[in-house]
Design a protein around this motif. Sequence first.
Motif, PDB file in Angstrom:
ATOM      1  N   LYS A 145     -11.432  64.534  16.696  1.00  0.00           N
ATOM      2  CA  LYS A 145     -10.197  64.008  16.207  1.00  0.00           C
ATOM      3  C   LYS A 145      -9.128  65.188  16.324  1.00  0.00           C
ATOM      4  N   PRO A 191      -7.352  62.231   9.783  1.00  0.00           N
ATOM      5  CA  PRO A 191      -6.383  62.458  11.607  1.00  0.00           C
ATOM      6  C   PRO A 191      -7.736  63.977  11.447  1.00  0.00           C
ATOM      7  N   GLU A 244     -16.332  59.502  11.295  1.00  0.00           N
ATOM      8  CA  GLU A 244     -16.187  60.001  11.699  1.00  0.00           C
ATOM      9  C   GLU A 244     -15.580  61.854  12.272  1.00  0.00           C
TER      10      GLU A 244
END
Length: 492
Positions: A462, A417, A440
């Motif tokens: 994130k 995450p 990411e």
Amino acid sequence: MLSTQESTPLIDPSLEAIRSIAMGRLDGEDGTIPVEDPATQQIIATVPNHTTVNALEAVTLADSAGREWGKTTPRHRSDILHAAYAHLIDSKDRLAALISREMGKPLAEAHGEVQYASDYVRWFAEEILRGSGGYRESPSGGSTIITTQGPVGLSVLITPWNFPLAMATRKIAPALAAGCGVVIKPATLTPLTTYLVVQLLEEAGVPQGLVQVVTTRNSSAFSEAVLTDPRVRKLSFTGSTPVGSTLMELAAKNIIKSSMELGGNAPLLVFDDADLERAAEQAMLAKMRNNGQTCVAANRILVQNGIADAFVEALTEKTRALRLGNPLDEATTLGPVIDHRAVERLSQLVNDAIAKGATLRTGGSVPDAPGYFFEATVLDDIPINADITSTEIFGPVAAISRFSTEEEAIRLANDTPFGLAGYVFTENADRAFNVAESLETGMVGINQGMISNVAAPFGGVKQSGLGREGSSEGLEEYQETKYFNLARRSSS
Ligand code: NAD
């Protein structure tokens, strides 16, 4: 081998001395907070344990000073920040020794932090002169659109213990450059550097009262009091994701502009076509720097099968060469971790990984000596279910897993995450860009283990945060855009 060194006092540890370094203006605190040297477990000073009454008084003082400061010219603020930069550099030995003493990083690294932290002060002294307003015609004519960038207003800054100086200046410098008053709350583990830097800023010409330091054991009471005060217009927080999430909820009440620099779980990918020596050397920096306690630390080292054995051997050899000891001893290259909880957490993570099938290549133990030391450790073949793959390690433990294809590497890297930093090592330029774009994360090091730079926008995606620090974006975090619509009529 653990080296030790007799500690010498770097600051007068009496409360009165800290008070006078600090504000001496927030009286009536509720006792004191001891500050411990993590290398010796000695109490080196105490700081005031401020109450919420003190915190709100700090808001009042910084708000009033900030309103005057916000009316000064960019040139005036820039000149003072340039003077502050010079004064910080002149005080580098004192600052570096204090950082090492209260936080535990080796002295050479503390000197690096002083330069890096001071560079933010110089950067924002320059950046504020480059005005960023705008002027344009409305597309249908009839009006002119003018935008200005003014100070956002009173800024509350909350900082962690791992870079006690750099995390403070990365926030204080843009806030002051933009024209804001500041209340800063450092971590209770490392408050002394903040007190000292504020004193140095004031000696360089920053008006007294403009930057208020609040130290408290009761962080929740502090944030609840100040973030519900309508005078506070900005929150900038660096720390863990759970605390950041709680603070965002509080800031939502008054719609306070918020920046969040939160936790990470950085993947570091080494492909078969990487330069082995460079990858191992840079992985050491990305992993072991700051005793392994950086938010951008290489938390999961993912290595392609063809190069894995050679890479593990090179990293293990470099890890064994680290010298654990008192950070003030110049021979030391690895200091203690921050406290006993960190030692316990690292032991648990290492034992869990070994129990689930990881191989211990070096380290893994707690030396039998005073101080919060943990041996530099390399673990190979980390199984996917080990706790260490999903936890921020925050210590000198390298956790290595292996992969076979680029697709698998990207999938593993993004399986978190968090999204602060990532690293890729390859000599193939196409692969470097493809992988960097697929990660990411807010930041990617390409064949590079150290990515922080004052000119770069530092921050994550994130659950690693919102907003950026450094670069021009770092100034905008402390500014508010205002737009004037000027009616245009024909002059004839
Ligand atoms: P932490 O979240 O425990 O504490 C950070 C600061 O928040 C401290 O000053 C602490 O006293 C304060 N705090 C805690 N609870 C609070 C509350 N309820 N209200 C107000 N303040 C509160 O984090 P830490 O252990 O000091 O620092 C380590 C963490 O910081 C790691 O997760 C690391 O990744 C992160 N970090 C992130 C960056 C970044 O730029 N993204 C940089 C450095 C550290």
